[in-house]
Motif scaffolding. Structure first.
Motif, short mmCIF file in Angstrom:
data_model
loop_
_atom_site.label_atom_id
_atom_site.label_comp_id
_atom_site.label_asym_id
_atom_site.label_seq_id
_atom_site.Cartn_x
_atom_site.Cartn_y
_atom_site.Cartn_z
N ILE A 255 50.31 21.74 56.05
CA ILE A 255 49.61 22.10 57.20
C ILE A 255 50.39 21.49 58.65
N SER A 256 51.31 21.47 58.76
CA SER A 256 52.56 21.16 60.10
C SER A 256 53.21 22.10 60.07
N SER A 262 47.43 21.81 63.13
CA SER A 262 46.76 20.08 62.52
C SER A 262 45.66 19.66 63.58
N LEU A 265 42.25 21.10 62.98
CA LEU A 265 41.67 20.03 62.37
C LEU A 265 41.14 18.97 63.52
N ALA A 266 41.69 18.45 63.75
CA ALA A 266 41.79 17.04 64.87
C ALA A 266 40.45 16.78 65.40
#
Length: 297
Positions: A255-256, A262, A265-266
């Protein structure tokens, strides 16, 4: 360069001396050491004595040059004017005491020999001499010149023993020789001719690369004289994504590795909450749709 020494004995109690001094035109690295005699005995130089060499050149010019007193000898270093004109000079040495006394030696001769090949044979004597001086000043060990017809070939010998040749030809006169550029351990000289043409040549001062090192992305170059140069930060190139090996393998892209994923999604909800058209009871999710249909999960 060390001086060459000539030793002459002069008689103070005579009018003429058989001593004959031989010099070469334009020589400037000579010293003449005079030992003075008084009717066959060594003459003692008293403290405070000074000495002057007087000479008349072949062109009639008169020289009057101070000498050095070293113990019981008189030392004379010929000036550029002393050896400027080939021919015979009539000379004498005069001593002066601290109270105005004067004593003159026997007259002797100095013969100035002309050089075998004068600089004028290279079309322009002053400029050729300037060229030789410029190359010598650049730090090379030796400069050699050979002339054949209308071509003069200069041979440069560096500190490391390597050689480089430069040919000046066509019989053109040299107007000037000047340093026109410098980069690292190299100097560029330009020769300008009387017809407007020019030639350039590069003199390297004998420094060579002995090693390289990369640290923190910088390239450092070491030289034979102990110096170092930071060549700067090395450029970094990134390969095209399509050229990566294994790019389709599972988990090849975390993902990074995707910019902004990231953070996106957070910001999403951690869980589903009840609201309009949604009920949660005993772990069963009931969804009511506008057309009247109901679904349970």
């Amino acid at each position: 360069m060390n001086d060459a020494y000539d030793f002459l004995t002069l008689e103070l109690c005579a009018s003429l001396s058989p001593a004959l001094l031989r010099l070469h035109k334009d020589d400037s690295a000579r010293r003449i050491v005079f030992r003075l005699r008084e009717d066959g005995r060594d003459y003692r130089l008293a403290p405070g004595t000074t000495a002057v060499l007087r000479a008349k050149k072949p062109d009639g010019t008169v020289l009057f040059n101070a000498c050095q007193i070293d113990g019981q000898t008189v030392i004379y270093r010929p000036t550029t004017q002393t050896t400027a004109v080939p021919g015979t000079l009539e000379c004498e040495l005069t001593l002066y005491g601290g109270e105005g006394e004067q004593l003159t030696s026997a007259r002797f001769r100095a013969v100035v020999e002309d050089t075998l090949c004068s600089d004028s044979e290279v079309e322009s004597e002053d400029e050729f001499s300037a060229l030789a001086a410029a190359i010598a000043a650049a730090g090379n060990l030796e400069l050699g010149a050979e002339r054949e017809g209308k071509t003069v070939t200069l041979t440069l010998t560096r500190r490391d023993g390597s050689e480089e040749t430069v040919a000046l030809s066509d019989g053109r006169g040299i107007v000037s020789v000047s340093k026109t550029g410098s980069a690292g351990d190299s100097d560029t000289y330009t020769v300008t001719y009387d017809d407007g043409g020019t030639d350039t040549f590069v003199i390297r001062n004998g420094r060579s690369v002995t090693g390289t090192q990369i640290e923190d992305g910088h390239l450092t170059v070491s030289y034979s004289d102990g110096s170092e140069t930071d060549a700067g930060l090395l450029p970094v190139s990134y390969p095209d994504h399509g050229d990566l090996n294994g790019r389709n393998a599972p988990d090849a892209h975390p993902i990074s590795a995707v910019t902004g994923l990231s953070a996106a999604l957070a910001a999403k909800q951690d869980c589903l909450t009840a609201g309009t058209g949604i009920t949660i009871s005993d772990g069963v999710i009931s969804c009511s749709f506008p057309d009247g249909d109901t679904e349970e999960y």
